[in-house]
Design an enzyme around this catalytic site. Structure first.
Site, PDB file in Angstrom:
ATOM      1  N   SER A  23      24.468  59.581  36.630  1.00 11.20           N
ATOM      2  CA  SER A  23      24.323  58.391  37.473  1.00 11.20           C
ATOM      3  C   SER A  23      24.157  58.803  38.926  1.00 11.20           C
ATOM      4  O   SER A  23      24.925  59.600  39.450  1.00 11.20           O
ATOM      5  CB  SER A  23      25.539  57.489  37.320  1.00 11.20           C
ATOM      6  N   CYS A 105      31.398  52.494  34.642  1.00 10.60           N
ATOM      7  CA  CYS A 105      32.246  53.663  34.854  1.00 10.60           C
ATOM      8  C   CYS A 105      33.681  53.176  35.089  1.00 10.60           C
ATOM      9  O   CYS A 105      33.904  52.337  35.962  1.00 10.60           O
ATOM     10  CB  CYS A 105      31.744  54.460  36.058  1.00 10.60           C
ATOM     11  N   GLY A 218      28.706  56.506  21.992  1.00  4.59           N
ATOM     12  CA  GLY A 218      30.154  56.646  21.881  1.00  4.59           C
ATOM     13  C   GLY A 218      30.547  57.382  20.624  1.00  4.59           C
ATOM     14  O   GLY A 218      30.556  56.814  19.537  1.00  4.59           O
ATOM     15  N   GLY A 240      26.406  62.492  24.325  1.00  2.00           N
ATOM     16  CA  GLY A 240      26.883  63.283  25.469  1.00  2.00           C
ATOM     17  C   GLY A 240      27.920  64.288  25.013  1.00  2.00           C
ATOM     18  O   GLY A 240      27.648  65.475  24.846  1.00  2.00           O
TER      19      GLY A 240
END
Lengths: 279, 259
Positions: A23, A105, A218, A240
């Protein structure tokens, strides 16, 4: 990864269909002091604090990356609509193929979830970014919401092209020996295997209530995890923390696993799987 | 698991001006060149290469340069620190005749590599480069290994006056080495790399690190190589393709800064 052109290129070489950047905000930000990342029993806890070189310094990274024709989703975070609009326009001009608005976030004061929990703000920011850019706009939302469906609908009503769910789950780890939270920011976000059922549930709830595509995120570490997200209603997935569990090669491995599962179960297209779990 | 183990400092040693070693109990196996993430509670967590490798005791050696190393420098016996690791790949120590070049605090990482080479009966030549004699450390420790030790200081206060690379160049011209291993300022290592031509070369790189286990991307160089996980030791062939080697690093925000 994904803060520099080189690492994003490596990820696509490893089989990812595209990359989402770290980001990026208006100004360079160092993030929090370490410890910023630790591994716990069933996941990874982090409070990086949105470190990024600032949008102007990111121009080179995107331009270098675009030389190899990698589809890039530019993730941006701002504290208000003007910030998001400026970031979105710059990201687009550097060559990003889509935008992801980080409104989720869980550990950055004045950013992320603090904005993303207010449906009016989500609507206003999304609407203004959409108006001032031409590329698709995705809104990434948090699992730490009592009104997750309302937030997703707010993004949809502002003509977001997709919802990304979920961001990390707000979490803390206290070190027993020192009797203090391990992260310098104390509060962080939990990712990895532990959060997959949370993500699947959020995607399912959102999918039942909006008509735009959902990108599921997720705790995905295997092809079957990805298929579970498809069944919940996701049209694509992001990975991720899985890099830690299975290496950078995870992307190719998961693609192979998805194909093999589909073959075994007589599916030809992923679209046949999307949302099948909705009853 | 990538979570710090809290341990007490069992000894601190002053090695040179502003340079200390901290020893703690740890029975983990280490390859010379690997590093720990050292947590100084309430201050920071930083990567530190292992400078002492004993069966049950490990150590780190560092110079105080920033807030974290200053805080670490002031810690005493019985103070608690957090240790996670070891991380990274370490040096591949093979051949019959190795040239080691350590510059500044890079000497800390070179020392256990020389000790390992000596244990494996490899002939070792070691060039140590520092600004002046007050900054030199580990000379005696290295002499004990039986390696030939040469010192270069910028001001000539000890050994040869000049850079470690000048001394290394002389060695490379006069002797045949199977391998060159180095740790130190990147500009020194870059120069050494260019001197090595076809001699197998390994250099240990340093970058700002956060996670230490390959996910955050803070320390990425070249085409996505993570210094913490794919390095910190890279071979000469790999380094040829890393455009920033010897040129720039990145600060905590990811912004490029010249070396």
């Amino acid at each position: 990864m994904d803060e520099d052109a080189g690492s994003m290129e490596r990820i696509t070489r490893c089989g990812a269909g595209g990359v989402v950047t770290k980001s990026i905000g208006l100004e360079p930000r160092e993030g929090y002091p370490n410890p910023t990342v630790v591994e716990l029993e069933c996941g990874i806890l982090n409070a990086m604090g949105l470190p990024n070189p600032g949008i102007n310094n990111f121009e080179d990274e995107i331009k270098n990356l675009k030389k190899s024709n990698v589809p890039v989703i530019g993730s941006i975070f701002g504290s208000d609509k003007d910030g998001f609009v400026e970031l979105g326009k710059k990201m687009q001009s550097y060559g990003a193929d889509a935008l992801e608005l980080n409104m989720s976030c869980p550990h950055a004061k004045g950013y992320g979830l603090e904005i993303g929990s207010d449906p009016d703000l989500v609507r206003e920011i999304t609407k203004n970014v959409k108006k001032s850019t031409k590329i698709p706009v995705f809104v990434k939302i948090s699992p730490n919401l009592a009104n997750i469906v309302e937030i997703a609908k707010a993004a949809e009503s502002a003509h977001a092209n997709a919802i990304v769910a979920i961001n990390t789950v707000k979490a803390m780890k206290i070190d027993l020996e020192l009797r203090i939270p391990i992260l310098s920011n104390k509060i962080g976000g939990y990712s990895g295997k532990a959060v997959k059922p949370i993500g699947v549930c959020c995607v399912c709830e959102i999918a039942k209530n909006v008509n735009i595509p959902i990108i599921g995120v997720g705790g995905i570490t295997t092809g079957e995890d990805a298929i579970e997200y498809f069944m919940a209603g996701a049209s694509a997935v992001q990975i991720g923390s899985g890099i830690h569990y299975r290496g950078v090669e995870i992307f190719e491995k998961i693609c192979i696993e998805i194909e093999s599962w589909m073959k075994d179960h007589n599916y030809n297209k992923i679209s046949e799987l999307i949302g099948v779990a909705h009853i | 698991m990538n979570y710090p183990k809290i341990t007490k400092i069992i000894e601190t040693r002053k090695e040179a001006k502003d340079t200390k070693t901290i020893l703690f109990k740890d029975s983990v196996e280490i390859i010379p060149g690997q590093f720990f993430m050292i947590w100084i509670p309430g201050v920071d967590e930083i990567p530190m290469s292992v400078s002492y490798i004993d069966k049950d005791i490990k150590g780190i050696t560092f110079r105080k340069i920033g807030d974290a190393t200053k805080a670490l420098y002031n810690l005493k016996k019985d103070d608690k620190i957090g240790i996670r690791g070891p991380y990274g790949n370490g040096f591949k120590i093979n051949g019959k005749n190795i040239l080691f070049v350590g510059g500044g605090t890079g000497i800390a990482m070179i020392a256990p590599a020389v000790e390992k080479a000596s244990y494996e009966k490899i002939t070792s030549t070691v060039v140590l480069g520092v600004k002046n004699k007050d900054e030199l450390f580990f000379e005696k420790k290295l002499q004990k290994t039986g390696a030939k030790i040469f010192v270069a200081t910028d001001d000539g206060s000890k050994g040869d006056k000049g850079f470690a690379t000048d001394l290394a160049e002389k060695m490379l011209n006069e002797h045949k080495f199977d391998s060159v291993l180095t740790c130190g300022p990147e500009i020194m290592m870059k120069k050494l790399h260019s001197l090595c031509n076809n001699i197998p070369f390994q250099a240990s790189l340093e970058r700002y690190m956060k996670c230490g286990f390959g996910i955050c991307g803070q320390c990425c160089i070249g085409k996505g190589l993570r210094v913490c996980k794919d390095g910190p030791v890279f071979d000469g062939e790999t380094l040829k393709n890393i455009e920033e080697f010897g040129k720039y690093k990145r600060d905590a925000s990811g912004k490029k800064i010249p070396l």
